[in-house]
Design a protein around this motif. Structure first.
Motif, short mmCIF file in Angstrom:
data_model
loop_
_atom_site.label_atom_id
_atom_site.label_comp_id
_atom_site.label_asym_id
_atom_site.label_seq_id
_atom_site.Cartn_x
_atom_site.Cartn_y
_atom_site.Cartn_z
N HIS A 62 0.81 -1.22 0.00
CA HIS A 62 0.00 0.00 0.00
C HIS A 62 0.85 1.27 0.00
CE1 HIS A 62 0.69 1.16 4.23
NE2 HIS A 62 0.65 -0.15 4.50
N GLY A 63 0.22 2.34 -0.41
CA GLY A 63 0.84 3.66 -0.32
C GLY A 63 0.55 4.26 1.04
N GLY A 65 2.77 7.29 2.07
CA GLY A 65 3.93 8.08 2.46
C GLY A 65 4.84 7.37 3.45
N GLU A 131 1.40 0.91 -4.91
CA GLU A 131 1.04 2.25 -5.37
C GLU A 131 1.67 3.28 -4.45
OE1 GLU A 131 -1.63 3.83 -3.31
OE2 GLU A 131 -2.08 2.01 -2.23
N SER A 132 2.16 4.34 -5.07
CA SER A 132 2.80 5.43 -4.37
C SER A 132 3.98 4.91 -3.56
CB SER A 132 1.77 6.19 -3.54
OG SER A 132 2.28 7.42 -3.10
N ALA A 133 4.00 5.14 -2.26
CA ALA A 133 5.11 4.66 -1.43
C ALA A 133 5.24 3.14 -1.55
CB ALA A 133 4.90 5.05 0.03
N GLY A 135 4.76 1.37 -4.21
CA GLY A 135 5.49 1.10 -5.43
C GLY A 135 6.98 1.25 -5.22
N THR A 136 7.37 2.26 -4.46
CA THR A 136 8.78 2.45 -4.13
C THR A 136 9.30 1.28 -3.31
OG1 THR A 136 8.55 4.85 -4.19
CG2 THR A 136 10.42 3.97 -2.96
#
Length: 176
Positions: A62-63, A65, A131-133, A135-136
């Motif tokens: 999950h994203g 931040g 997604e978002s964080a 994905g990183t």
């Protein structure tokens, strides 16, 4: 346009005042016993008779931040990924910053992947989605796994070289 930004903001706020709910057909049973000591939620859209070692797993990161999570929304996303991939999804509840600084979250994703392998899920049947964080974190976990020589999950790419390998010499353009 000024009116459009208000409409977008109102639409976003509706998610919090009237959040979507997980589909009634979602199966939250646990198809595998271990996840490398990392908590999370299993979600299957269409449970069937085939074992997870045959169908594979979608690992959802999950994203938020690196510091926030929203478990109800993460279950919905995992369910949608399960629908799209035809395999159960595991929504990783990785350790959040700042209480658990880097690389804790990456270590959690790596631990789940290794646990799936230990339980007989072939690397070629594991998908990473983030997604978002998230994905990183998924990409960072791929780098850690590649550097360690671990089997990599399925994907449209193949890592042919270690990230620590020296760069290849550049080819000179052909001249005529």
């Amino acid at each position: 346009m000024p009116g459009e930004s208000t409409a977008v903001r109102n639409s976003q706020m509706a998610v919090f005042t009237n959040p979507p709910v997980l589909d009634a057909d979602a199966d939250l049973s646990t198809p595998l016993d271990r996840t490398g000591g990392v908590p999370g939620t299993w979600v299957r859209a269409r449970p069937g008779p085939r074992p997870v070692t045959d169908t594979g797993v979608t690992l959802y990161v999950h994203g938020g931040g690196f510091a926030h999570s929203n478990p109800p929304m993460e279950r919905i996303m995992a369910h949608r990924l399960s629908l799209a991939t035809g395999r159960p999804a595991f929504a990783v509840d990785y350790r959040l910053a700042p209480a658990h600084p880097f690389p804790a979250a990456v270590e959690d994703v790596v631990a789940v992947h290794r646990s799936l392998l230990e339980q007989g899920v072939p690397a070629s049947r594991i998908l990473f989605a983030g997604e978002s964080a998230g994905g990183t974190l998924a990409l960072s976990a791929l780098l850690v796994l590649a550097a360690a020589g671990d089997p990599l999950p399925a994907g449209p790419w193949r890592c042919r070289r270690s990230p620590t390998s020296p760069p290849r010499p550049r080819r000179r353009p052909a001249t005529t």
